[in-house]
Design an enzyme around this catalytic site. Structure first.
Site, PDB file in Angstrom:
ATOM      1  N   LEU A 161       0.952  -1.095  -0.035  1.00 17.17           N
ATOM      2  CA  LEU A 161      -0.118   0.011   0.154  1.00 17.17           C
ATOM      3  C   LEU A 161       0.890   1.228   0.080  1.00 17.17           C
ATOM      4  O   LEU A 161       1.860   1.277   0.707  1.00 17.17           O
ATOM      5  CB  LEU A 161      -0.982   0.227   1.162  1.00 17.17           C
ATOM      6  CG  LEU A 161      -2.033  -0.872   1.194  1.00 17.17           C
ATOM      7  CD1 LEU A 161      -2.862  -0.941   2.597  1.00 17.17           C
ATOM      8  CD2 LEU A 161      -3.225  -0.726   0.325  1.00 17.17           C
ATOM      9  N   ASP A 162       0.680   2.148  -0.824  1.00 18.09           N
ATOM     10  CA  ASP A 162       1.452   3.380  -0.862  1.00 18.09           C
ATOM     11  C   ASP A 162       1.246   4.112   0.487  1.00 18.09           C
ATOM     12  O   ASP A 162       0.233   3.970   1.269  1.00 18.09           O
ATOM     13  CB  ASP A 162       0.686   4.414  -1.874  1.00 18.09           C
ATOM     14  CG  ASP A 162       1.063   3.812  -3.331  1.00 18.09           C
ATOM     15  OD1 ASP A 162       2.045   2.987  -3.439  1.00 18.09           O
ATOM     16  OD2 ASP A 162       0.390   4.338  -4.243  1.00 18.09           O
TER      17      ASP A 162
END
Length: 333
Positions: A70-71
């Site tokens: 996930l960013d």
């Protein structure tokens, strides 16, 4: 990936010797930690690698790894495997994802037209990874299982998207804006599910730290066992194959799974699918890839059922009967 929708086909009624291995629920707290994973609710801000590093530090283990990066600005479900559990993270390599996204359109949109375009975007689409991406920017196909409008307020829309692994939500929203002719960008994103694992069972880093502290301070591992799932749970999305005691050590040594070693299995599955090997006590042995489909396995008396890709159970947990043609263990004998 389907969960809980498979039938079990019993090939051989067979028991398991209590002298070897142990049910996952019988592991000590230390063993439970070493063979565990957790569904983490990643906060906005840190990278996924930083979060996994914090898990490693909290538990005092040598390694921890995550599945499905996930960013930093994205929150939500992040599966993290601990210690020996990292060996079977590949169980989630093909896991589909569900996101809730906030999109901002650069012009006014008609709600019915928006719903029509969302419907058109479902199915197989072409995507090229964004410029800031860790993978090579090649055009590729991805499947959008569903794309739903939850709310539209002016130029802001809340969308729910169920997509194949490797689909870029930001790019999907950009393409949506292009099709509508107004342009769009993603303002916020949260992952609410990875395959069978949803945000309802996700825990925070603080939950993990508290559970570990309570165990170390007071010797109570109840909370720890709720926060850290046994590594067997990571195989929840996969078809399961339970093997005879006599086949376990061969698999631990990387051998392929042969038909005589199969006691029972979940079906359906197809050739090429990932499958999870289990002992008859419910211990995860490892992950393999099916060489035949489940209908063929029902009739097979010899031949190879699956190739072994990853092993989590230590060698020697069960005796190496495969080297000397060991006999099966019957319940009550």
């Amino acid at each position: 990936m389907k969960c809980g929708s498979r039938e079990v086909f019993v090939k051989l009624e067979e028991g398991t010797n209590p002298q070897w291995g142990k049910p996952p629920s019988s592991r000590s707290a230390e063993e439970h930690i070493r063979y565990s994973f957790l569904i983490l609710d990643k906060p906005r801000g840190p990278t996924s690698h930083e979060v996994a590093a914090w898990v490693k530090k909290i538990l005092g283990v040598e390694r921890a790894g995550h599945s499905g990066t996930l960013d930093p600005k994205v929150s939500g479900v992040l599966p993290v495997a601990v210690a020996e559990g990292t060996k079977v993270l590949m169980a989630l390599s093909r896991a589909d994802k569900v996101y809730i996204a906030v999109a901002k359109f650069h012009g006014d949109v008609d709600v019915e037209n928006l719903r029509r375009v969302l419907q058109e975007l479902q199915g197989e689409i072409y995507q090229k990874p964004p410029l800031r991406s860790a993978v090579k920017r090649q055009l590729r196909t991805r499947r959008v299982y569903s794309l739903e409008l939850l709310e539209l307020d002016g130029r802001y829309a809340v969308l729910k998207m169920h997509v194949e692994a490797g689909t870029y939500a930001r790019k999907l929203i950009h393409d949506l804006g292009e099709i509508l002719g107004v342009g769009a960008n993603m303002r916020e994103l949260r992952r609410v599910a990875v395959s069978c694992f949803t945000e309802d069972e996700a825990v925070t880093l603080q939950d993990l730290a508290d559970a570990y502290y309570i165990w170390k301070k007071y010797g109570d591992d109840t909370y720890l066992r709720r926060v850290l799932l046994p590594i067997e749970e990571i195989a929840r999305p996969l078809p399961k194959i339970w093997v005879r005691d006599s086949a376990v050590d061969a698999l631990c040594n990387g051998a392929p799974l042969a038909a005589p070693g199969v006691a029972k299995f979940e079906h359906p599955f197809s050739r090429g699918d990932l499958v999870a090997y289990f002992t008859l006590k419910g211990e995860l042995i490892g992950i393999g890839r099916a060489l035949v489909d489940s209908e063929e396995v029902k009739k097979m008396e010899k031949g190879l059922v699956a190739r072994t890709d990853r092993v989590v159970m230590p060698r020697g947990t069960y005796p190496p009967m495969w080297r000397r043609g060991g006999k099966s263990f019957k319940s009550g004998t």
